[in-house]
Design a protein around this motif. Structure first.
Motif, PDB file in Angstrom:
ATOM      1  N   THR A  53       0.792  -1.231   0.000  1.00 34.24           N
ATOM      2  CA  THR A  53       0.000   0.000   0.000  1.00 34.24           C
ATOM      3  C   THR A  53       0.828   1.286   0.000  1.00 34.24           C
ATOM      4  OG1 THR A  53      -0.092   0.142   2.421  1.00 34.24           O
ATOM      5  CG2 THR A  53      -1.811  -1.164   1.326  1.00 34.24           C
ATOM      6  N   GLY A  54       2.077   1.214   0.472  1.00 29.56           N
ATOM      7  CA  GLY A  54       2.896   2.410   0.610  1.00 29.56           C
ATOM      8  C   GLY A  54       2.536   3.234   1.835  1.00 29.56           C
ATOM      9  N   ILE A  55       1.769   2.626   2.760  1.00 27.26           N
ATOM     10  CA  ILE A  55       1.301   3.321   3.962  1.00 27.26           C
ATOM     11  C   ILE A  55       1.497   2.401   5.167  1.00 27.26           C
ATOM     12  CG2 ILE A  55      -0.720   4.356   5.087  1.00 27.26           C
ATOM     13  CD1 ILE A  55      -1.889   4.679   2.210  1.00 27.26           C
ATOM     14  N   ASN A  56       1.997   2.965   6.290  1.00 30.74           N
ATOM     15  CA  ASN A  56       2.101   2.128   7.487  1.00 30.74           C
ATOM     16  C   ASN A  56       0.756   2.085   8.204  1.00 30.74           C
ATOM     17  OD1 ASN A  56       1.935   4.436   9.153  1.00 30.74           O
ATOM     18  ND2 ASN A  56       4.071   4.372   9.769  1.00 30.74           N
ATOM     19  N   SER A  57       0.657   1.266   9.238  1.00 33.54           N
ATOM     20  CA  SER A  57      -0.642   1.092   9.902  1.00 33.54           C
ATOM     21  C   SER A  57      -1.100   2.326  10.681  1.00 33.54           C
ATOM     22  CB  SER A  57      -0.611  -0.131  10.825  1.00 33.54           C
ATOM     23  OG  SER A  57       0.289   0.062  11.889  1.00 33.54           O
ATOM     24  N   LYS A  58      -0.213   3.300  10.895  1.00 31.13           N
ATOM     25  CA  LYS A  58      -0.615   4.569  11.518  1.00 31.13           C
ATOM     26  C   LYS A  58      -1.131   5.566  10.482  1.00 31.13           C
ATOM     27  CE  LYS A  58       1.968   4.768  15.804  1.00 31.13           C
ATOM     28  NZ  LYS A  58       2.846   5.634  16.601  1.00 31.13           N
ATOM     29  N   GLY A  59      -1.036   5.200   9.192  1.00 26.45           N
ATOM     30  CA  GLY A  59      -1.567   6.060   8.139  1.00 26.45           C
ATOM     31  C   GLY A  59      -0.547   6.980   7.497  1.00 26.45           C
ATOM     32  N   TYR A  60       0.734   6.811   7.814  1.00 28.38           N
ATOM     33  CA  TYR A  60       1.773   7.644   7.211  1.00 28.38           C
ATOM     34  C   TYR A  60       2.306   7.000   5.940  1.00 28.38           C
ATOM     35  CZ  TYR A  60       1.805  10.515  11.378  1.00 28.38           C
ATOM     36  OH  TYR A  60       1.436  11.360  12.385  1.00 28.38           O
ATOM     37  N   LYS A  61       2.525   7.824   4.953  1.00 32.53           N
ATOM     38  CA  LYS A  61       3.043   7.348   3.670  1.00 32.53           C
ATOM     39  C   LYS A  61       4.520   6.982   3.812  1.00 32.53           C
ATOM     40  CE  LYS A  61       3.403   8.593  -1.205  1.00 32.53           C
ATOM     41  NZ  LYS A  61       3.238   7.230  -1.600  1.00 32.53           N
ATOM     42  N   ILE A  62       4.884   5.863   3.232  1.00 31.73           N
ATOM     43  CA  ILE A  62       6.269   5.418   3.174  1.00 31.73           C
ATOM     44  C   ILE A  62       6.678   5.463   1.709  1.00 31.73           C
ATOM     45  CG2 ILE A  62       7.907   3.575   3.697  1.00 31.73           C
ATOM     46  CD1 ILE A  62       6.467   4.748   6.196  1.00 31.73           C
ATOM     47  N   GLY A  63       7.620   6.322   1.410  1.00 29.98           N
ATOM     48  CA  GLY A  63       8.075   6.491   0.039  1.00 29.98           C
ATOM     49  C   GLY A  63       9.270   5.619  -0.293  1.00 29.98           C
ATOM     50  N   GLU A  64       9.853   5.853  -1.422  1.00 30.74           N
ATOM     51  CA  GLU A  64      10.998   5.074  -1.891  1.00 30.74           C
ATOM     52  C   GLU A  64      12.196   5.192  -0.935  1.00 30.74           C
ATOM     53  OE1 GLU A  64      12.779   2.353  -4.433  1.00 30.74           O
ATOM     54  OE2 GLU A  64      10.690   2.994  -4.353  1.00 30.74           O
ATOM     55  N   HIS A  65      12.284   6.330  -0.231  1.00 26.20           N
ATOM     56  CA  HIS A  65      13.439   6.564   0.635  1.00 26.20           C
ATOM     57  C   HIS A  65      13.069   6.759   2.098  1.00 26.20           C
ATOM     58  CE1 HIS A  65      15.876   6.665  -2.914  1.00 26.20           C
ATOM     59  NE2 HIS A  65      15.030   7.535  -3.448  1.00 26.20           N
ATOM     60  N   GLY A  66      11.857   6.387   2.491  1.00 25.77           N
ATOM     61  CA  GLY A  66      11.472   6.428   3.899  1.00 25.77           C
ATOM     62  C   GLY A  66      10.167   7.141   4.168  1.00 25.77           C
ATOM     63  N   LEU A  67       9.964   7.441   5.421  1.00 22.44           N
ATOM     64  CA  LEU A  67       8.740   8.068   5.894  1.00 22.44           C
ATOM     65  C   LEU A  67       8.521   9.422   5.228  1.00 22.44           C
ATOM     66  CD1 LEU A  67       6.480   7.989   8.182  1.00 22.44           C
ATOM     67  CD2 LEU A  67       8.068   9.379   9.495  1.00 22.44           C
ATOM     68  N   VAL A  68       7.306   9.620   4.734  1.00 18.77           N
ATOM     69  CA  VAL A  68       6.890  10.923   4.217  1.00 18.77           C
ATOM     70  C   VAL A  68       6.122  11.557   5.368  1.00 18.77           C
ATOM     71  CG1 VAL A  68       5.495  12.105   2.485  1.00 18.77           C
ATOM     72  CG2 VAL A  68       6.772  10.050   1.861  1.00 18.77           C
ATOM     73  N   GLU A  69       6.437  12.776   5.712  1.00 15.71           N
ATOM     74  CA  GLU A  69       5.989  13.389   6.956  1.00 15.71           C
ATOM     75  C   GLU A  69       4.504  13.719   7.083  1.00 15.71           C
ATOM     76  OE1 GLU A  69       7.731  13.933   9.857  1.00 15.71           O
ATOM     77  OE2 GLU A  69       9.313  12.777   8.923  1.00 15.71           O
ATOM     78  N   LYS A  70       3.661  13.280   6.185  1.00  8.75           N
ATOM     79  CA  LYS A  70       2.247  13.624   6.329  1.00  8.75           C
ATOM     80  C   LYS A  70       1.362  12.390   6.297  1.00  8.75           C
ATOM     81  CE  LYS A  70       2.143  14.854   1.477  1.00  8.75           C
ATOM     82  NZ  LYS A  70       2.022  15.886   0.507  1.00  8.75           N
ATOM     83  N   LEU A  71       0.237  12.491   6.983  1.00 10.27           N
ATOM     84  CA  LEU A  71      -0.760  11.425   6.988  1.00 10.27           C
ATOM     85  C   LEU A  71      -1.418  11.332   5.623  1.00 10.27           C
ATOM     86  CD1 LEU A  71      -2.544  11.939  10.410  1.00 10.27           C
ATOM     87  CD2 LEU A  71      -1.331   9.900   9.696  1.00 10.27           C
ATOM     88  N   VAL A  72      -1.798  10.142   5.252  1.00 11.81           N
ATOM     89  CA  VAL A  72      -2.527   9.924   4.010  1.00 11.81           C
ATOM     90  C   VAL A  72      -4.007  10.046   4.315  1.00 11.81           C
ATOM     91  CG1 VAL A  72      -3.040   8.238   2.213  1.00 11.81           C
ATOM     92  CG2 VAL A  72      -0.721   8.444   3.089  1.00 11.81           C
ATOM     93  N   GLY A  73      -4.729  10.718   3.443  1.00 14.04           N
ATOM     94  CA  GLY A  73      -6.177  10.772   3.608  1.00 14.04           C
ATOM     95  C   GLY A  73      -6.743  12.044   4.028  1.00 14.04           C
TER      96      GLY A  73
END
Length: 66
Positions: free
Chosen positions: A46-66
């Motif tokens: 999905t590209g998203i962790n279970s807390k709803g944060y986007k995980i990109g090609e190089h790590g955590l993206v600092e914003k919630l998805v949705g």
């Protein structure tokens, strides 16, 4: 050195993927890769962790998805 906010990490999912991104799996030889025991399979899918944060090609993206 990379700084990350670990409070945004899911504790029950692969930290390697959350820190280093989806490219992490391409760079290592993880014995869990491809198995149901892989703790990063949902992030890979999905590209998203279970807390709803986007995980990109190089790590955590600092914003919630949705």
């Amino acid at each position: 050195m990379k700084n990350v906010d670990t409070s945004k990490f899911s504790l029950d999912e692969c930290w390697g993927i959350q820190i280093n991104g989806l490219s992490h799996c391409k760079k290592i030889n993880c014995k869990w890769q491809g198995l149901t025991a892989c703790e990063g399979k949902n992030i890979i899918k999905t590209g998203i962790n279970s807390k709803g944060y986007k995980i990109g090609e190089h790590g955590l993206v600092e914003k919630l998805v949705g």
